[in-house]
Design a protein around this motif. Sequence first.
Motif, mmCIF file in Angstrom:
data_model
loop_
_atom_site.group_PDB
_atom_site.id
_atom_site.type_symbol
_atom_site.label_atom_id
_atom_site.label_comp_id
_atom_site.label_asym_id
_atom_site.label_seq_id
_atom_site.Cartn_x
_atom_site.Cartn_y
_atom_site.Cartn_z
ATOM 1 N N VAL A 205 -9.129 -17.107 25.646
ATOM 2 C CA VAL A 205 -8.577 -17.801 24.471
ATOM 3 C C VAL A 205 -7.350 -18.632 24.866
ATOM 4 O O VAL A 205 -7.236 -19.813 24.483
ATOM 5 C CB VAL A 205 -8.212 -16.784 23.377
ATOM 6 N N LEU A 206 -6.440 -18.038 25.632
ATOM 7 C CA LEU A 206 -5.220 -18.748 26.005
ATOM 8 C C LEU A 206 -5.510 -19.925 26.933
ATOM 9 O O LEU A 206 -4.928 -21.013 26.774
ATOM 10 C CB LEU A 206 -4.241 -17.782 26.671
ATOM 11 N N VAL A 207 -6.389 -19.733 27.916
ATOM 12 C CA VAL A 207 -6.721 -20.820 28.842
ATOM 13 C C VAL A 207 -7.450 -21.943 28.112
ATOM 14 O O VAL A 207 -7.201 -23.130 28.353
ATOM 15 C CB VAL A 207 -7.556 -20.287 30.018
ATOM 16 N N ALA A 238 -18.193 -20.344 35.594
ATOM 17 C CA ALA A 238 -17.464 -19.387 34.761
ATOM 18 C C ALA A 238 -18.422 -18.478 33.995
ATOM 19 O O ALA A 238 -18.174 -17.271 33.855
ATOM 20 C CB ALA A 238 -16.554 -20.134 33.789
ATOM 21 N N ALA A 239 -19.532 -19.043 33.513
ATOM 22 C CA ALA A 239 -20.522 -18.221 32.815
ATOM 23 C C ALA A 239 -21.118 -17.179 33.761
ATOM 24 O O ALA A 239 -21.306 -16.010 33.377
ATOM 25 C CB ALA A 239 -21.628 -19.106 32.239
ATOM 26 N N ALA A 240 -21.386 -17.579 34.999
ATOM 27 C CA ALA A 240 -21.891 -16.620 35.988
ATOM 28 C C ALA A 240 -20.858 -15.530 36.252
ATOM 29 O O ALA A 240 -21.207 -14.347 36.405
ATOM 30 C CB ALA A 240 -22.242 -17.349 37.285
ATOM 31 N N CYS A 267 -12.039 -20.859 38.777
ATOM 32 C CA CYS A 267 -12.470 -21.948 37.891
ATOM 33 C C CYS A 267 -11.278 -22.576 37.183
ATOM 34 O O CYS A 267 -11.164 -23.805 37.090
ATOM 35 C CB CYS A 267 -13.474 -21.425 36.867
ATOM 36 N N ALA A 268 -10.377 -21.739 36.675
ATOM 37 C CA ALA A 268 -9.179 -22.253 36.005
ATOM 38 C C ALA A 268 -8.301 -23.028 36.986
ATOM 39 O O ALA A 268 -7.755 -24.093 36.659
ATOM 40 C CB ALA A 268 -8.397 -21.104 35.376
#
Length: 327
Positions: A205-207, A238-240, A267-268
Amino acid sequence: MNELLGFPWLQTLSAAALVGSLWVYVLLDGADLGAGMLCAFQRDAAARHQLNLSLLPVWDGNETWLVLAAGGLLGLFPLAYAIILSALYVPVFTLLLALVARGMAIEYRHYAPRLFDAMLVVGSLLASASQGVIVGSLITGIPNDGQQFTGTGREWLKPFPLFCSMALMTGYCLMGAGWLNWRCSGKVEARARGIIPWLSALTIVLVTGLLLWTLFLHETWRQHLLNPWLWGPLIAVAAAGLVLLWIGLTRRHAFLPMAAIQILVSCAFAALAFTLFPFIVPVNLVIQQAAAPVKTQQFLLICFGLLAPITLAYNTWAFRVFSGKIH
């Protein structure tokens, strides 16, 4: 071949060396800092002792990557170093003092457990918060005339850097929970595994909020973040990572949740690096403008090519020697 990614290859490789050092630092020391902050929630002395033992063999090697990055910035892009440090004296020196304090807390805990446990928590908290406002200030943009800092020195107190700090601290706590689930046992492991889903949700949520906010800071950031070559692969990876995290938690794997969290953090980090490139001091100073002379960059890149594998080998050796659960 004179160009790489559309920019002079030497400056691009220099920037890649800095980004690589910071990426490895975040993956390694981020977990340390997160575990240090989570020490505040360990209810008994035995749990705090177990947490300390998990950090003791590796914390110093992990921070070596920050030294490489800071030294590399000074040598490879001295103009950027001067401007950034001038703008961020308070968070930078807070970061340094906090890292010293937490190093003392880890090494000397047996002399005064309560005192040094408190130092570990406070040092980890301040170090994480400082890193967050530094990153947030870079994304916001550092006032400069191309040669020197022209701001007030209080730009890091703006809402965006503070929000970035909160997001980074939450992400580090998530990494710390993954670390404790991997390395510790008993109550420490159970508590860490129990809070990973909550910390994962809060971090996402924060990212997400951070990325949406970034879209409205500068038009360049908007163009970078909306590039399908960025968000398409990152969303897939990210989904993986989330799937691996779910599998690791439901099947009670020790290492898989940590690996999945590292994928999400990477990823971020990739989104941040892609957004800022090719600026070394956002939003008006690119890597060519701040680069050191060619001979200096060539020499330092050779040194980096020698030091980075040695440092990585040391990290790998330390993790191998001190592998396994701490009871």
